[in-house]
Design an enzyme around this catalytic site. Structure first.
Site, PDB file in Angstrom:
ATOM      1  N   CYS A  36       0.669  -1.566  -0.525  1.00 41.02           N
ATOM      2  CA  CYS A  36      -0.147   0.261   0.163  1.00 41.02           C
ATOM      3  C   CYS A  36       0.921   1.470  -0.076  1.00 41.02           C
ATOM      4  CB  CYS A  36      -0.977  -0.177   1.156  1.00 41.02           C
ATOM      5  SG  CYS A  36      -0.474  -0.526   3.001  1.00 41.02           S
ATOM      6  N   HIS A 139      -2.789   1.432   7.417  1.00 41.49           N
ATOM      7  CA  HIS A 139      -2.764   1.591   5.497  1.00 41.49           C
ATOM      8  C   HIS A 139      -2.110   2.536   5.053  1.00 41.49           C
ATOM      9  CE1 HIS A 139      -4.336   0.247   2.085  1.00 41.49           C
ATOM     10  NE2 HIS A 139      -5.026   0.680   2.028  1.00 41.49           N
TER      11      HIS A 139
END
EC number: 3.4.19.12
Length: 202
Positions: A36, A139
């Site tokens: 990510c 994230h």
């Protein structure tokens, strides 16, 4: 800070035409494994070739040479789960800086015209294939302006999420910054960081 593993499709980019008077072409890199940070960086630059996994891995090894003890250890640590130091160093190779945002400040003082994009680190649901687990991990996501509007380019989304104009963006940022474990980085050119012209209250 790290990112959430995702067992979805392989990373891919799409030029998406969204329903507007003059639909912008948006580069939106999708989630693959624990990359990510890579996707957030490429989405900020709107360029699939801005960074590669190998590039980020080289930066990681340069920043943490003592962690690379054995080939097994290297494989274990080189899974793409990169922290903020790698992101900041990667941006510097392109002539940009990451400005950490103090959550006690009002986002209303951000000089949006001098900010290329935003990278946020926030809690995200942990999934295994189609199953959403009752767990959360950190994230990395990208938010930036394309064609006069701001979009959430989270690599876990199926398509870019339209946010709106400047006032809607500030509401979006405020909403997330009120949550736990959320951090915000402003991606700005080196000269903007040097003169602190990313803020309007100087």
């Amino acid at each position: 800070m790290s990112c959430v593993p995702w067992k979805g499709d392989k990373a891919k980019s799409e030029s998406l035409e969204l329903p507007q008077a003059a639909p912008p072409q948006i580069y939106h890199e999708k989630q693959r494994r624990e990359l990510c940070a890579l996707h957030a960086l490429n989405n900020v630059f709107q360029d699939s070739n801005a960074f590669t996994r190998d590039t980020l891995q080289e930066i990681f090894q340069r920043l943490s040479p003592n962690t690379m003890v054995t080939p097994h250890k290297k494989s274990m640590l080189g899974n793409g789960n990169y922290d903020v130091n790698v992101i900041m160093a990667a941006l510097q190779t392109k002539g940009y800086e990451a400005v950490w945002w103090d959550k006690r400040r009002d986002v209303g003082v951000i000089a949006l015209t001098n900010v290329m994009g935003f990278i946020m680190n926030l809690p995200s649901s942990l999934c295994w294939g189609p199953l959403k687990l009752p767990l959360k991990r950190q994230h990395w996501i990208c938010v930036r302006e394309v064609g006069g509007a701001y979009y959430n380019l989270d690599s876990k989304l199926k398509m870019p999420e339209w946010i709106g104009g400047e006032s809607e963006l500030r509401k979006f940022l405020k909403h997330h910054l009120r949550g736990k474990n959320c951090e915000l980085l402003l991606v700005v050119p080196e000269e903007v960081e040097a003169h602190q012209s990313w803020r309007t209250d100087v």
